[in-house]
Design a protein around this motif. Sequence first.
Motif, PDB file in Angstrom:
ATOM      1  N   CYS A   1     -96.113 -59.067  85.711  1.00 59.17           N
ATOM      2  CA  CYS A   1     -97.539 -59.083  85.997  1.00 59.17           C
ATOM      3  C   CYS A   1     -97.917 -58.512  87.354  1.00 59.17           C
ATOM      4  O   CYS A   1     -98.934 -57.839  87.483  1.00 59.17           O
ATOM      5  CB  CYS A   1     -98.072 -60.516  85.895  1.00 59.17           C
ATOM      6  SG  CYS A   1     -97.736 -61.293  84.308  1.00 59.17           S
ATOM      7  N   VAL A   2     -97.110 -58.775  88.348  1.00 58.76           N
ATOM      8  CA  VAL A   2     -97.478 -58.363  89.695  1.00 58.76           C
ATOM      9  C   VAL A   2     -97.629 -56.861  89.795  1.00 58.76           C
ATOM     10  O   VAL A   2     -98.585 -56.355  90.401  1.00 58.76           O
ATOM     11  CB  VAL A   2     -96.438 -58.869  90.723  1.00 58.76           C
ATOM     12  CG1 VAL A   2     -96.804 -58.369  92.110  1.00 58.76           C
ATOM     13  CG2 VAL A   2     -96.388 -60.381  90.715  1.00 58.76           C
ATOM     14  N   ALA A   3     -96.717 -56.117  89.193  1.00 59.84           N
ATOM     15  CA  ALA A   3     -96.787 -54.660  89.285  1.00 59.84           C
ATOM     16  C   ALA A   3     -98.074 -54.139  88.658  1.00 59.84           C
ATOM     17  O   ALA A   3     -98.751 -53.279  89.224  1.00 59.84           O
ATOM     18  CB  ALA A   3     -95.575 -54.036  88.605  1.00 59.84           C
ATOM     19  N   MET A   4     -98.430 -54.684  87.494  1.00 59.47           N
ATOM     20  CA  MET A   4     -99.655 -54.246  86.822  1.00 59.47           C
ATOM     21  C   MET A   4    -100.886 -54.620  87.636  1.00 59.47           C
ATOM     22  O   MET A   4    -101.847 -53.855  87.720  1.00 59.47           O
ATOM     23  CB  MET A   4     -99.727 -54.852  85.424  1.00 59.47           C
ATOM     24  CG  MET A   4     -98.722 -54.263  84.450  1.00 59.47           C
ATOM     25  SD  MET A   4     -99.126 -52.563  83.927  1.00 59.47           S
ATOM     26  CE  MET A   4    -100.360 -52.902  82.683  1.00 59.47           C
ATOM     27  N   GLN A   5    -100.872 -55.805  88.227  1.00 62.66           N
ATOM     28  CA  GLN A   5    -102.001 -56.227  89.042  1.00 62.66           C
ATOM     29  C   GLN A   5    -102.098 -55.369  90.303  1.00 62.66           C
ATOM     30  O   GLN A   5    -103.176 -54.950  90.709  1.00 62.66           O
ATOM     31  CB  GLN A   5    -101.859 -57.704  89.430  1.00 62.66           C
ATOM     32  CG  GLN A   5    -102.968 -58.191  90.364  1.00 62.66           C
ATOM     33  CD  GLN A   5    -102.964 -59.689  90.523  1.00 62.66           C
ATOM     34  OE1 GLN A   5    -102.925 -60.419  89.549  1.00 62.66           O
ATOM     35  NE2 GLN A   5    -103.004 -60.151  91.756  1.00 62.66           N
ATOM     36  N   THR A   6    -100.957 -55.110  90.933  1.00 57.19           N
ATOM     37  CA  THR A   6    -100.935 -54.291  92.145  1.00 57.19           C
ATOM     38  C   THR A   6    -101.499 -52.903  91.881  1.00 57.19           C
ATOM     39  O   THR A   6    -102.236 -52.347  92.699  1.00 57.19           O
ATOM     40  CB  THR A   6     -99.483 -54.182  92.671  1.00 57.19           C
ATOM     41  OG1 THR A   6     -99.027 -55.479  93.004  1.00 57.19           O
ATOM     42  CG2 THR A   6     -99.424 -53.284  93.891  1.00 57.19           C
ATOM     43  N   LEU A   7    -101.164 -52.351  90.723  1.00 53.83           N
ATOM     44  CA  LEU A   7    -101.636 -51.021  90.358  1.00 53.83           C
ATOM     45  C   LEU A   7    -103.022 -51.044  89.713  1.00 53.83           C
ATOM     46  O   LEU A   7    -103.550 -50.005  89.329  1.00 53.83           O
ATOM     47  CB  LEU A   7    -100.641 -50.373  89.392  1.00 53.83           C
ATOM     48  CG  LEU A   7     -99.253 -50.089  89.988  1.00 53.83           C
ATOM     49  CD1 LEU A   7     -98.264 -49.760  88.887  1.00 53.83           C
ATOM     50  CD2 LEU A   7     -99.323 -48.969  91.008  1.00 53.83           C
ATOM     51  N   ARG A   8    -103.596 -52.229  89.584  1.00 48.13           N
ATOM     52  CA  ARG A   8    -104.919 -52.416  88.988  1.00 48.13           C
ATOM     53  C   ARG A   8    -104.981 -51.888  87.559  1.00 48.13           C
ATOM     54  O   ARG A   8    -105.969 -51.271  87.149  1.00 48.13           O
ATOM     55  CB  ARG A   8    -106.006 -51.765  89.844  1.00 48.13           C
ATOM     56  CG  ARG A   8    -106.081 -52.363  91.243  1.00 48.13           C
ATOM     57  CD  ARG A   8    -107.278 -51.859  92.006  1.00 48.13           C
ATOM     58  NE  ARG A   8    -107.278 -52.385  93.369  1.00 48.13           N
ATOM     59  CZ  ARG A   8    -108.262 -52.211  94.237  1.00 48.13           C
ATOM     60  NH1 ARG A   8    -109.325 -51.520  93.890  1.00 48.13           N
ATOM     61  NH2 ARG A   8    -108.193 -52.716  95.452  1.00 48.13           N
ATOM     62  N   LEU A   9    -103.930 -52.155  86.804  1.00 46.86           N
ATOM     63  CA  LEU A   9    -103.880 -51.742  85.411  1.00 46.86           C
ATOM     64  C   LEU A   9    -104.136 -52.905  84.460  1.00 46.86           C
ATOM     65  O   LEU A   9    -104.124 -52.737  83.237  1.00 46.86           O
ATOM     66  CB  LEU A   9    -102.529 -51.094  85.103  1.00 46.86           C
ATOM     67  CG  LEU A   9    -102.265 -49.793  85.873  1.00 46.86           C
ATOM     68  CD1 LEU A   9    -100.862 -49.284  85.575  1.00 46.86           C
ATOM     69  CD2 LEU A   9    -103.304 -48.731  85.525  1.00 46.86           C
TER      70      LEU A   9
END
Length: 297
Positions: A277-285
Amino acid sequence: MGTVVFGFLLFGGSLNTEASYEGNISNEEIENEITKERPEYAIEEATVTKRTVSQENKESIRSFENSSTVNKEYVETLIKNLEVRNDITDEEFNSYVLDAIEQKKNMDLETEKEFQDKVLQFDEESYPPKRVQSRLNPVDAAKKAYQLGIVLVLNRGARMTATYMQHARVASPLSPAPSTYVSRNDAWAKQVGSEIIRHTYSDFKRNGLGKKTYTQRGSHAFTSGDLYTALHRVSYTVNYVQRSNGGYAYTVTVSDVFDFAWGNYNNFAVGFGNNYCVAMQTLRLIKPFNISIVYTG
């Protein structure tokens, strides 16, 4: 919704739903108790007639109906249930409809405020990754990891959690938040609505039974299963209208925000939050979105 914990889904958690009503009675039996004929309260059935609606109500109803399809169905169902009673005056009719609209609008306003707060928090916490631990394109890597997380959650039996996770995805960081996810009288709406009815049944028996109309409003935290991981804590309104046979028609409306305020990611089992989840949230996806659920009986 409150903090969502997916770890137990991945590593063998139970999906049994705990009962809210203290009693050895099923959700179906509770709903049958609410809707069953009650001769002691029965009245002569009225011919459905068009009520005299005040100018204030006409404007409020029109504005409310135009705001969303869910709200249009909500007020139409309410009016339909009220119009078959010949012992409700036009004044009582207008008062109840206006109050029900205000209750729903207040719940929606609270949910919208929560949604805006989550979006603001989400934007403040999102930032470009300082370092990528993969030779893959960071966007592709994040998408693949997140999709794997969705599949794992689905395989654990949390169908709606996986569906909401999928709905949260957006095409690019500049894309708007996903649309409101609406469930109306489908299997998920029945599951959610039945649990709300179970949670509020004791109050209805104590304070609502015998009244022409009764309204409940509050919040409820689900404690296990797909209800917990997909929703956890929700706001609800339940409108009861007594039928001519003495039983009750009811409408359960639930609002929530599917968000990603998962707190300290290090607390998640086996780093699920970091991995999926963090990667997707960080990339605003992935972005927060509103949830609306309607269940009638």
